[in-house]
Write a protein that holds these residues in place. Structure first.
Motif, PDB file in Angstrom:
ATOM      1  N   THR A  47      15.345   9.491  -7.237  1.00 13.33           N
ATOM      2  CA  THR A  47      16.226   9.248  -6.199  1.00 13.33           C
ATOM      3  C   THR A  47      15.412   9.040  -4.882  1.00 13.33           C
ATOM      4  N   SER A  48      14.646  10.004  -4.710  1.00 13.14           N
ATOM      5  CA  SER A  48      13.623  10.006  -3.563  1.00 13.14           C
ATOM      6  C   SER A  48      12.975   8.682  -3.396  1.00 13.14           C
ATOM      7  N   LEU A  49      12.228   8.127  -4.596  1.00 10.71           N
ATOM      8  CA  LEU A  49      11.473   7.080  -4.692  1.00 10.71           C
ATOM      9  C   LEU A  49      12.513   5.692  -4.440  1.00 10.71           C
ATOM     10  N   GLU A  50      13.947   5.460  -4.716  1.00 10.35           N
ATOM     11  CA  GLU A  50      14.758   4.582  -4.378  1.00 10.35           C
ATOM     12  C   GLU A  50      15.200   4.672  -3.115  1.00 10.35           C
ATOM     13  N   LEU A  51      15.417   5.884  -2.536  1.00  7.25           N
ATOM     14  CA  LEU A  51      15.702   5.886  -1.072  1.00  7.25           C
ATOM     15  C   LEU A  51      14.672   5.364  -0.221  1.00  7.25           C
ATOM     16  N   THR A 101       0.767  -1.159  -0.060  1.00  3.47           N
ATOM     17  CA  THR A 101       0.007   0.023   0.055  1.00  3.47           C
ATOM     18  C   THR A 101       0.937   1.416  -0.079  1.00  3.47           C
ATOM     19  N   PRO A 102       1.773   1.367   1.055  1.00  5.25           N
ATOM     20  CA  PRO A 102       2.523   2.588   0.800  1.00  5.25           C
ATOM     21  C   PRO A 102       3.433   2.840  -0.325  1.00  5.25           C
ATOM     22  N   PHE A 117       4.633   5.305  -5.664  1.00  2.00           N
ATOM     23  CA  PHE A 117       4.760   5.375  -6.856  1.00  2.00           C
ATOM     24  C   PHE A 117       3.689   6.307  -7.669  1.00  2.00           C
ATOM     25  N   ASN A 118       2.482   5.906  -7.076  1.00  2.00           N
ATOM     26  CA  ASN A 118       1.427   6.933  -7.582  1.00  2.00           C
ATOM     27  C   ASN A 118       1.798   8.306  -7.574  1.00  2.00           C
ATOM     28  N   MET A 119       2.122   8.848  -6.506  1.00  2.00           N
ATOM     29  CA  MET A 119       2.524  10.272  -6.356  1.00  2.00           C
ATOM     30  C   MET A 119       3.667  10.680  -6.991  1.00  2.00           C
ATOM     31  N   THR A 120       4.569   9.837  -7.328  1.00  2.00           N
ATOM     32  CA  THR A 120       5.897  10.063  -8.216  1.00  2.00           C
ATOM     33  C   THR A 120       5.304  10.343  -9.524  1.00  2.00           C
ATOM     34  N   SER A 121       4.489   9.292 -10.063  1.00  2.00           N
ATOM     35  CA  SER A 121       3.878   9.036 -11.460  1.00  2.00           C
ATOM     36  C   SER A 121       3.212  10.403 -11.536  1.00  2.00           C
TER      37      SER A 121
END
Length: 185
Positions: free
Chosen positions: A144-148, A116-117, A122-126
């Motif tokens: 980078t933020s998504l990867e971290l 869920t998180p 991913f949804n917010m980044t997309s």
């Protein structure tokens, strides 16, 4: 071998989303079952009904997980009520009981709490990446933020596990239950 573990993980994730779609299909296949679910979920503030899974959209997977996570206990109650209703057809009772058992285990709930998180992020980044005024430096920052974030989740196994245990009220994974049963007999 890591290849075996990787394939098991992919099958586990695939199986998880098959169950989530199965829940939607089961309840949406009958107006009376949908009404039972709706009545249960009405008691939860800001709950949403189950969503249909669109396999090619991250946002769809997120909304499916969010609706199940927020309504988990009431969905389980709805399945239990249907499985105990002697007025239901035997096939419906069987399907409700099968879905109940699939939901009411730590593996499913752990996947729900984990995904869920992740899917929300991913949804917010997309959505951010789809902005018209997006520049390359911001794209790099978002990725980078998504990867971290994903790397940080690896360190939160216990937190995720404890949340899953508190939701489903079971503290052993299905394979651990089998081992425990064998040891008793």
């Amino acid at each position: 071998s890591s290849d075996v573990c990787s394939s098991d993980l992919v099958l586990g994730v695939f199986g998880f989303f098959v169950i989530t779609q199965g829940l939607y299909t089961f309840f949406s296949g009958s107006t009376s079952r949908w009404k039972i679910l709706e009545n249960q979920l009405n008691s939860i503030p800001n709950s949403t009904l189950l969503k249909n899974l669109c396999p090619i959209r991250w946002s769809s997977r997120y909304f499916v997980c969010k609706s199940i996570k927020n309504g988990y206990k009431k969905i389980v109650v709805a399945l239990q009520n249907i499985s105990e209703d002697v007025c239901q057809r035997p096939a419906t009772i069987h399907e409700a009981l099968a879905l109940f058992k699939k939901m009411k285990n730590l593996e499913f709930t752990f996947m729900l709490v984990l995904w869920t998180p992740i899917l929300e992020r991913f949804n917010m980044t997309s959505k951010s990446l789809q902005c018209v005024d997006m520049d390359l430096s911001l794209v790099v920052k978002l990725y980078t933020s998504l990867e971290l974030y994903i790397c940080e989740l690896r360190n939160n196994f216990e937190t995720i596990l404890n949340e899953a245990i508190s939701i489903c009220e079971i503290d052993l994974f299905p394979n651990d239950l089998k081992r425990k049963k064998r040891a008793v007999f």
